[in-house]
Design a protein around this motif. Structure first.
Motif, short mmCIF file in Angstrom:
data_model
loop_
_atom_site.label_atom_id
_atom_site.label_comp_id
_atom_site.label_asym_id
_atom_site.label_seq_id
_atom_site.Cartn_x
_atom_site.Cartn_y
_atom_site.Cartn_z
N THR A 177 34.48 -72.26 30.06
CA THR A 177 33.15 -72.39 30.68
C THR A 177 32.02 -72.46 29.66
OG1 THR A 177 33.03 -69.97 31.00
CG2 THR A 177 33.91 -71.29 32.83
N LEU A 178 31.48 -71.34 29.23
CA LEU A 178 30.22 -71.31 28.48
C LEU A 178 30.29 -71.93 27.09
CD1 LEU A 178 29.14 -67.65 29.35
CD2 LEU A 178 28.48 -69.76 30.53
N GLY A 179 31.44 -71.83 26.44
CA GLY A 179 31.55 -72.31 25.07
C GLY A 179 31.26 -71.21 24.08
N VAL A 180 31.68 -71.41 22.85
CA VAL A 180 31.57 -70.37 21.82
C VAL A 180 30.12 -69.96 21.58
CG1 VAL A 180 31.48 -71.98 19.87
CG2 VAL A 180 32.42 -69.67 19.54
N ASP A 181 29.17 -70.86 21.82
CA ASP A 181 27.75 -70.56 21.63
C ASP A 181 27.05 -70.31 22.97
OD1 ASP A 181 27.92 -70.98 18.82
OD2 ASP A 181 27.82 -73.15 19.15
N GLY A 182 27.82 -69.82 23.94
CA GLY A 182 27.29 -69.66 25.29
C GLY A 182 26.42 -68.44 25.52
N GLY A 183 26.21 -67.62 24.50
CA GLY A 183 25.27 -66.52 24.64
C GLY A 183 25.86 -65.24 25.21
N TYR A 184 27.17 -65.11 25.25
CA TYR A 184 27.77 -63.89 25.76
C TYR A 184 28.11 -62.96 24.61
CZ TYR A 184 31.98 -66.38 24.29
OH TYR A 184 32.90 -67.06 23.55
N THR A 185 28.39 -61.71 24.94
CA THR A 185 28.68 -60.69 23.93
C THR A 185 30.08 -60.12 24.15
OG1 THR A 185 27.85 -58.87 25.30
CG2 THR A 185 26.24 -60.05 23.92
N GLN A 186 30.54 -59.30 23.21
CA GLN A 186 31.82 -58.62 23.38
C GLN A 186 31.79 -57.72 24.60
OE1 GLN A 186 34.78 -58.90 22.19
NE2 GLN A 186 35.63 -57.08 23.21
N GLN A 187 30.66 -57.11 24.89
CA GLN A 187 30.56 -56.27 26.08
C GLN A 187 30.72 -57.10 27.34
OE1 GLN A 187 30.60 -52.98 26.13
NE2 GLN A 187 30.71 -53.07 28.38
N ASP A 188 30.18 -58.33 27.32
CA ASP A 188 30.37 -59.23 28.47
C ASP A 188 31.86 -59.52 28.69
OD1 ASP A 188 27.65 -59.56 29.11
OD2 ASP A 188 27.41 -61.14 27.61
N ILE A 189 32.59 -59.73 27.60
CA ILE A 189 34.03 -59.98 27.71
C ILE A 189 34.73 -58.80 28.36
CG2 ILE A 189 36.16 -60.29 26.39
CD1 ILE A 189 34.52 -61.90 24.35
N ILE A 190 34.37 -57.60 27.95
CA ILE A 190 34.98 -56.40 28.53
C ILE A 190 34.66 -56.31 30.02
CG2 ILE A 190 34.93 -53.88 28.52
CD1 ILE A 190 34.38 -54.06 25.47
N GLU A 191 33.41 -56.56 30.39
CA GLU A 191 33.02 -56.49 31.80
C GLU A 191 33.75 -57.55 32.63
OE1 GLU A 191 30.12 -54.03 32.96
OE2 GLU A 191 31.58 -53.41 31.46
N VAL A 192 33.89 -58.75 32.07
CA VAL A 192 34.60 -59.81 32.77
C VAL A 192 36.07 -59.42 32.94
CG1 VAL A 192 35.43 -62.20 32.60
CG2 VAL A 192 33.04 -61.66 32.09
N ALA A 193 36.67 -58.85 31.90
CA ALA A 193 38.07 -58.41 31.99
C ALA A 193 38.22 -57.35 33.08
CB ALA A 193 38.53 -57.87 30.64
N ARG A 194 37.27 -56.46 33.19
CA ARG A 194 37.32 -55.44 34.26
C ARG A 194 37.27 -56.10 35.63
NH1 ARG A 194 32.56 -51.62 33.77
NH2 ARG A 194 33.71 -50.51 35.43
N ILE A 195 36.46 -57.15 35.76
CA ILE A 195 36.33 -57.85 37.05
C ILE A 195 37.66 -58.47 37.46
CG2 ILE A 195 35.32 -59.94 38.08
CD1 ILE A 195 32.69 -59.19 36.64
N PHE A 196 38.45 -58.94 36.50
CA PHE A 196 39.70 -59.62 36.83
C PHE A 196 40.92 -58.71 36.80
CE2 PHE A 196 37.12 -63.37 35.78
CZ PHE A 196 37.42 -64.16 36.88
N THR A 197 40.73 -57.39 36.67
CA THR A 197 41.88 -56.50 36.80
C THR A 197 42.45 -56.63 38.22
OG1 THR A 197 40.30 -54.72 37.32
CG2 THR A 197 41.20 -54.78 35.08
N GLY A 198 43.77 -56.62 38.30
CA GLY A 198 44.43 -56.74 39.59
C GLY A 198 44.83 -58.16 39.95
N TRP A 199 44.31 -59.17 39.25
CA TRP A 199 44.73 -60.56 39.49
C TRP A 199 46.09 -60.72 38.80
CZ3 TRP A 199 41.14 -65.11 40.42
CH2 TRP A 199 39.99 -64.71 41.12
N SER A 200 47.13 -60.89 39.59
CA SER A 200 48.46 -60.83 39.02
C SER A 200 49.43 -61.80 39.70
CB SER A 200 48.99 -59.39 39.12
OG SER A 200 50.15 -59.21 38.34
N ILE A 201 50.72 -61.60 39.47
CA ILE A 201 51.77 -62.51 39.93
C ILE A 201 52.85 -61.72 40.67
CG2 ILE A 201 53.42 -64.28 39.21
CD1 ILE A 201 51.95 -64.38 36.51
N GLU A 202 53.32 -62.26 41.77
CA GLU A 202 54.44 -61.66 42.46
C GLU A 202 55.71 -61.79 41.59
OE1 GLU A 202 54.46 -59.92 45.02
OE2 GLU A 202 53.23 -60.67 46.67
N PRO A 203 56.66 -60.89 41.75
CA PRO A 203 57.91 -61.02 40.98
C PRO A 203 58.70 -62.24 41.43
CG PRO A 203 58.07 -59.26 42.61
CD PRO A 203 56.65 -59.70 42.60
#
Length: 445
Positions: A179-205
């Motif tokens: 999406t945003l690109g390497v110069d998209g203006g996000y921070t490491q904290q944004d990455i952590i928050e985004v990762a928290r948002i996607f917890t639980g998105w998974s695959i059935e066995p």
């Protein structure tokens, strides 16, 4: 425009007869068989049975089929723009087929996620890739769970297969590449928050089909703050909302539009082309047909600096050579292996970045020699140009059929010189076509 011939050819590929659940079951059985043989080999010291059985052989063969199917579709389809965009998005949202379960998840990723949305809205494609089991496995989000979360007691839980903790891989690549690109203006904290948002998105066995599943127990229910927005205990909807926000960001429009212009116009895409694509994106909500139309109607697309400035990737080179020469690709991995020898084995780029689009990555003396050898191999089966005893006439026909009359005077003279002592018209055609395909003029888009 009818694609009946391609439809007939597609039916030759048994990979299309299996859905994801079928392949998941077959992969599970093959994995168990391999483990059983490994245990027996360790106990007896006899490795011959392991070598002879080769339980994963079927998936290696199906992987080769999937690669060759891409060649057949690109070579035979009458809907060329769609095939180019399938290739573009497969590269943009790269998944490495060699990583574990992606050996059986990739076919459904191509067939069900990428191909139906190749010319649709970017937002729809972005959401589909985020929920794709192939992507969830490749970038490890299937293992991402909120710290301290526990699965329901009644469900079988295998801690070795699902580490308890947040995994940032998908979040990072979602922002940096998708999406945003390497110069998209996000921070490491944004990455952590985004990762928290996607917890639980998974695959059935595998025994339940290996489809997408949202595991509520694994989701981080805490409050998250990213890009000025607050996300709080909305389950799966948090991720969908974020993806829609990302798809509408100006940085995303610019990043993806620049990649499209780099694909279709020039390695260093002109600002005017990018601006036109972004404007169409804003006006239509990311309708790729409108975005592409804006690129193709941009003055930059037709400028003298851009026309024939792009060097073909190995995939584009082989497909264009097959189309130009009228070669009917078969259902063996032969042409896919040719693409691989030129440096672009399909679906086998381990890095999330996908393969490069630029000339600097593909052009060097070794690569050009390999392309010439590939050209000679393809030229032997040429059916689009009749043999002709008149070498000058032969070269003119090749110029028109393969290069639409753009062959340089130097290339013509080189080919004619090489034909001087060739008296057999069929041999002359094969040599001349091969030299034309491997020459500098045919390397350009």
């Amino acid at each position: 425009m009818s694609d009946d011939h391609l439809g007939d050819r597609e039916r030759e590929f048994k990979i299309l007869d299996y859905n994801r659940a079928d392949l998941a079951g077959r992969y599970r059985d093959a994995t168990r068989e391999r483990q059983r043989l490994q245990r027996e080999a360790a106990a007896t010291g006899d490795t011959t049975r392991m070598r002879d059985a080769r339980p994963m052989q079927e998936f290696r063969e199906l992987g080769g089929e999937l690669q060759q199917l891409a060649i057949v579709r690109a070579a035979l389809s009458e809907r060329q723009l769609r095939e180019v965009m399938v290739d573009f998005w497969t590269n943009h949202f790269n998944v490495f087929v060699g990583k574990g379960a992606d050996r059986f998840l990739l076919p459904s990723y191509i067939e069900e996620t990428i191909r139906p949305r190749a010319l649709g809205r970017f937002e729809d494609l972005l959401i589909a890739t985020a929920q794709s089991p192939a992507m969830l496995f490749y970038l490890d989000n299937a293992q991402s769970v909120a710290p301290g979360s526990e699965p329901p007691r009644m469900r079988r839980f295998e801690p070795n297969r699902m580490p308890r903790g947040i995994n940032e891989n998908y979040a990072r690549e979602l922002l940096e590449l998708h999406t945003l690109g390497v110069d998209g203006g996000y921070t490491q904290q944004d990455i952590i928050e985004v990762a928290r948002i996607f917890t639980g998105w998974s695959i059935e066995p595998p025994e339940r089909g290996s489809g997408f599943v949202f595991r509520d127990w694994a989701h981080d229910r805490g409050e998250k703050h990213v890009f000025g927005l607050t996300f709080n205990d909305d389950g799966k909807d948090e991720g969908i909302r974020l993806l829609k926000v990302l798809a509408s960001q100006h940085a995303t429009m610019h990043h993806v539009s620049a990649k499209l212009c780099a694909r279709f116009v020039a390695d260093d895409p002109p600002d005017g082309c990018i601006d036109a694509a972004v404007a169409a994106w804003q006006k239509t909500g990311g309708d790729m047909r409108a975005v592409l139309r804006a690129i193709f109607m941009s003055p930059d697309f037709w400028s003298a600096q851009a026309v024939r400035s792009k060097v073909k990737t190995p995939f584009e080179f082989v497909v264009s050579a097959v189309r130009a020469t009228g070669v009917e690709p078969d259902d063996t991995p032969r042409l896919a292996q040719l693409v691989a020898r030129l440096g672009e084995p399909l679906y086998q780029q381990p890095a999330p970045t996908g393969y490069a689009e630029t000339e600097a990555h593909w052009v060097n003396s070794g690569a050009l020699l390999a392309r010439m050898n590939a050209a000679m191999a393809i030229a032997k089966d040429c059916s689009s140009i009749p043999a002709n005893e008149d070498h000058a006439r032969l070269v003119d026909m090749i110029d028109q059929q393969l290069l639409a009359g753009t062959m340089s005077a130097h290339t013509k003279s080189v080919i004619l010189e090489q034909l001087t002592d060739v008296t057999d018209p069929v041999q002359a055609r094969a040599l001349a076509v091969g030299l034309a395909l491997g020459g500098p003029d045919f390397q350009k888009q």
